[in-house]
Design a protein around this motif. Structure first.
Motif, PDB file in Angstrom:
ATOM      1  N   GLU A 198      -1.915  19.634  24.120  1.00 34.76           N
ATOM      2  CA  GLU A 198      -3.247  20.173  23.885  1.00 34.76           C
ATOM      3  C   GLU A 198      -4.101  19.128  23.186  1.00 34.76           C
ATOM      4  O   GLU A 198      -3.629  18.430  22.295  1.00 34.76           O
ATOM      5  CB  GLU A 198      -3.183  21.434  23.016  1.00 34.76           C
ATOM      6  CG  GLU A 198      -2.615  22.654  23.711  1.00 34.76           C
ATOM      7  CD  GLU A 198      -2.623  23.873  22.807  1.00 34.76           C
ATOM      8  OE1 GLU A 198      -2.559  24.988  23.334  1.00 34.76           O
ATOM      9  OE2 GLU A 198      -2.700  23.681  21.565  1.00 34.76           O
ATOM     10  N   VAL A 199      -5.350  19.001  23.616  1.00 34.16           N
ATOM     11  CA  VAL A 199      -6.324  18.138  22.956  1.00 34.16           C
ATOM     12  C   VAL A 199      -7.269  19.046  22.188  1.00 34.16           C
ATOM     13  O   VAL A 199      -8.019  19.832  22.772  1.00 34.16           O
ATOM     14  CB  VAL A 199      -7.099  17.277  23.975  1.00 34.16           C
ATOM     15  CG1 VAL A 199      -8.161  16.445  23.262  1.00 34.16           C
ATOM     16  CG2 VAL A 199      -6.134  16.369  24.730  1.00 34.16           C
ATOM     17  N   VAL A 200      -7.225  18.966  20.868  1.00 40.66           N
ATOM     18  CA  VAL A 200      -8.019  19.836  20.010  1.00 40.66           C
ATOM     19  C   VAL A 200      -9.217  19.038  19.489  1.00 40.66           C
ATOM     20  O   VAL A 200      -9.056  17.956  18.914  1.00 40.66           O
ATOM     21  CB  VAL A 200      -7.177  20.368  18.836  1.00 40.66           C
ATOM     22  CG1 VAL A 200      -8.023  21.277  17.942  1.00 40.66           C
ATOM     23  CG2 VAL A 200      -5.957  21.114  19.361  1.00 40.66           C
ATOM     24  N   VAL A 201     -10.430  19.539  19.705  1.00 40.74           N
ATOM     25  CA  VAL A 201     -11.658  18.887  19.274  1.00 40.74           C
ATOM     26  C   VAL A 201     -12.260  19.710  18.141  1.00 40.74           C
ATOM     27  O   VAL A 201     -12.498  20.917  18.292  1.00 40.74           O
ATOM     28  CB  VAL A 201     -12.663  18.755  20.427  1.00 40.74           C
ATOM     29  CG1 VAL A 201     -13.940  18.078  19.946  1.00 40.74           C
ATOM     30  CG2 VAL A 201     -12.053  17.961  21.573  1.00 40.74           C
ATOM     31  N   GLY A 202     -12.472  19.101  17.012  1.00 40.78           N
ATOM     32  CA  GLY A 202     -13.099  19.755  15.867  1.00 40.78           C
ATOM     33  C   GLY A 202     -14.009  18.782  15.150  1.00 40.78           C
ATOM     34  O   GLY A 202     -14.194  17.638  15.579  1.00 40.78           O
ATOM     35  N   LYS A 203     -14.634  19.183  14.082  1.00 44.19           N
ATOM     36  CA  LYS A 203     -15.493  18.272  13.312  1.00 44.19           C
ATOM     37  C   LYS A 203     -15.399  18.609  11.842  1.00 44.19           C
ATOM     38  O   LYS A 203     -15.189  19.759  11.445  1.00 44.19           O
ATOM     39  CB  LYS A 203     -16.945  18.342  13.797  1.00 44.19           C
ATOM     40  CG  LYS A 203     -17.618  19.685  13.619  1.00 44.19           C
ATOM     41  CD  LYS A 203     -19.053  19.634  14.130  1.00 44.19           C
ATOM     42  CE  LYS A 203     -19.746  20.980  13.946  1.00 44.19           C
ATOM     43  NZ  LYS A 203     -21.142  20.936  14.440  1.00 44.19           N
TER      44      LYS A 203
ATOM     45  N   ARG B  85     -24.939  12.901  17.333  1.00 41.44           N
ATOM     46  CA  ARG B  85     -23.917  11.934  17.696  1.00 41.44           C
ATOM     47  C   ARG B  85     -22.622  12.699  17.927  1.00 41.44           C
ATOM     48  O   ARG B  85     -22.544  13.895  17.637  1.00 41.44           O
ATOM     49  CB  ARG B  85     -23.714  10.889  16.589  1.00 41.44           C
ATOM     50  CG  ARG B  85     -24.903   9.975  16.373  1.00 41.44           C
ATOM     51  CD  ARG B  85     -24.638   8.945  15.315  1.00 41.44           C
ATOM     52  NE  ARG B  85     -24.446   9.551  13.993  1.00 41.44           N
ATOM     53  CZ  ARG B  85     -24.339   8.855  12.867  1.00 41.44           C
ATOM     54  NH1 ARG B  85     -24.375   7.545  12.903  1.00 41.44           N
ATOM     55  NH2 ARG B  85     -24.174   9.467  11.715  1.00 41.44           N
ATOM     56  N   GLY B  86     -21.600  12.092  18.435  1.00 39.19           N
ATOM     57  CA  GLY B  86     -20.331  12.780  18.637  1.00 39.19           C
ATOM     58  C   GLY B  86     -19.531  12.141  19.757  1.00 39.19           C
ATOM     59  O   GLY B  86     -19.745  10.980  20.123  1.00 39.19           O
ATOM     60  N   VAL B  87     -18.595  12.899  20.287  1.00 39.31           N
ATOM     61  CA  VAL B  87     -17.740  12.424  21.367  1.00 39.31           C
ATOM     62  C   VAL B  87     -17.822  13.414  22.516  1.00 39.31           C
ATOM     63  O   VAL B  87     -18.127  14.595  22.336  1.00 39.31           O
ATOM     64  CB  VAL B  87     -16.269  12.259  20.901  1.00 39.31           C
ATOM     65  CG1 VAL B  87     -16.164  11.225  19.804  1.00 39.31           C
ATOM     66  CG2 VAL B  87     -15.700  13.593  20.427  1.00 39.31           C
ATOM     67  N   ARG B  88     -17.581  12.947  23.696  1.00 38.54           N
ATOM     68  CA  ARG B  88     -17.523  13.791  24.883  1.00 38.54           C
ATOM     69  C   ARG B  88     -16.092  13.771  25.417  1.00 38.54           C
ATOM     70  O   ARG B  88     -15.550  12.700  25.708  1.00 38.54           O
ATOM     71  CB  ARG B  88     -18.493  13.297  25.948  1.00 38.54           C
ATOM     72  CG  ARG B  88     -18.450  14.127  27.230  1.00 38.54           C
ATOM     73  CD  ARG B  88     -19.446  13.628  28.276  1.00 38.54           C
ATOM     74  NE  ARG B  88     -20.817  13.888  27.840  1.00 38.54           N
ATOM     75  CZ  ARG B  88     -21.671  12.967  27.450  1.00 38.54           C
ATOM     76  NH1 ARG B  88     -21.283  11.688  27.395  1.00 38.54           N
ATOM     77  NH2 ARG B  88     -22.908  13.268  27.077  1.00 38.54           N
TER      78      ARG B  88
END
Length: 272
Positions: free
Chosen positions: A231-236, A163-166
């Protein structure tokens, strides 16, 4: 295409409760058919009150056979359908409902299961085991017969699901405007009437010649400069949680009853 959903119940009250729920769910009574030994005996008694008991019993058997023959057609002799037949002859009730689509058929199955419809495959195995045990006891009256007690155990595992985001970046254009002051020069020529004596300077300029006067004007010059503004930072993050899994398991409950001084065993399906 019409589909027929068939369920077997240990008691007529369970089957009637399932039929009532089917009607509440939108099925009509014309789409639902019930057959049981008790009901067929009642019908046979009403129609053949003057016949002997043996002929009435034979008529009941014919009625039940015709019901399953009409229901299953050429597939009537399969072991599963014989299980339905034996279930009716031993006191059970069979409910058949017609559904006009796969979705309605699945909904009817859910209703039958919810009202404790018998697992036909499991019941067939029980009949086969019971039949084999009876034969063994007949051949060897001094031997022992073993009835297996089966119990399901709940096993809970886990598997990873993705699962997650794109996050997708794209270039868009939007109209903008800005104002700038521009300077322009304009040459103008005019004639003036003059009445005066000629001077030496006038005599010197009294020859052919050309005078050029230029004009200058400012125009807008457009240039673009890209700058990073965000900036768009994507982490988990990783978290663990405990989930309680609830389900039901089935087991075999064995009852022993004494009939005519002989001990017999009867297996009964129950859930725990």
């Amino acid at each position: 295409m019409t589909k027929t959903v068939v369920g077997m119940f240990d008691s007529s009250s369970q089957a009637e409760r399932a039929a009532q729920e089917l009607v509440s769910a939108g099925f009509s009574r014309d789409q639902i058919d019930l057959v049981s030994q008790e009901a067929e005996q009642t019908n046979a008694s009403d129609e053949q009150a003057s016949l002997s008991a043996s002929r009435t019993s034979a008529g009941v058997g014919d009625r039940i056979s015709r019901f399953f023959g009409n229901l299953f057609g050429s597939d009537y002799e399969t072991s599963e359908n014989k299980t339905y037949y034996n279930g009716v002859r031993s006191g059970g009730t069979v409910l058949a409902v017609e559904a006009s689509s796969d979705a309605l058929a699945n909904h009817a199955l859910e209703i039958l299961d919810r009202n404790d419809a018998v697992d036909v495959d499991e019941r067939a195995v029980q009949h086969q085991q019971a039949s084999g045990q009876v034969n063994d006891r007949t051949q060897n009256q001094t031997g022992e017969a073993a009835i297996p007690v089966i119990q399901e155990e709940l096993q809970v595992g886990k598997r990873a699901v993705e699962r997650g985001v794109r996050v997708r970046s794209r270039v868009i254009e939007r109209p903008v405007e800005a104002q700038v002051n521009l300077r322009e020069e304009h040459v103008h020529v005019e004639r003036r009437p003059v009445d005066q004596a000629v001077t030496d300077a006038d005599v010197q300029s009294f020859r052919e010649g050309t005078i050029e006067v230029t004009e200058t004007a400012e125009v807008a010059v457009v240039s673009k400069q890209a700058r990073v503004v965000e900036e768009v930072v994507v982490g988990k993050d990783v978290q663990e949680r405990t989930e309680t899994v609830r389900d039901t398991v089935k087991s075999t409950d064995v009852d022993v009853e004494e009939i005519n001084s002989d001990t017999r065993t009867r297996s009964q399906r129950s859930s725990s």
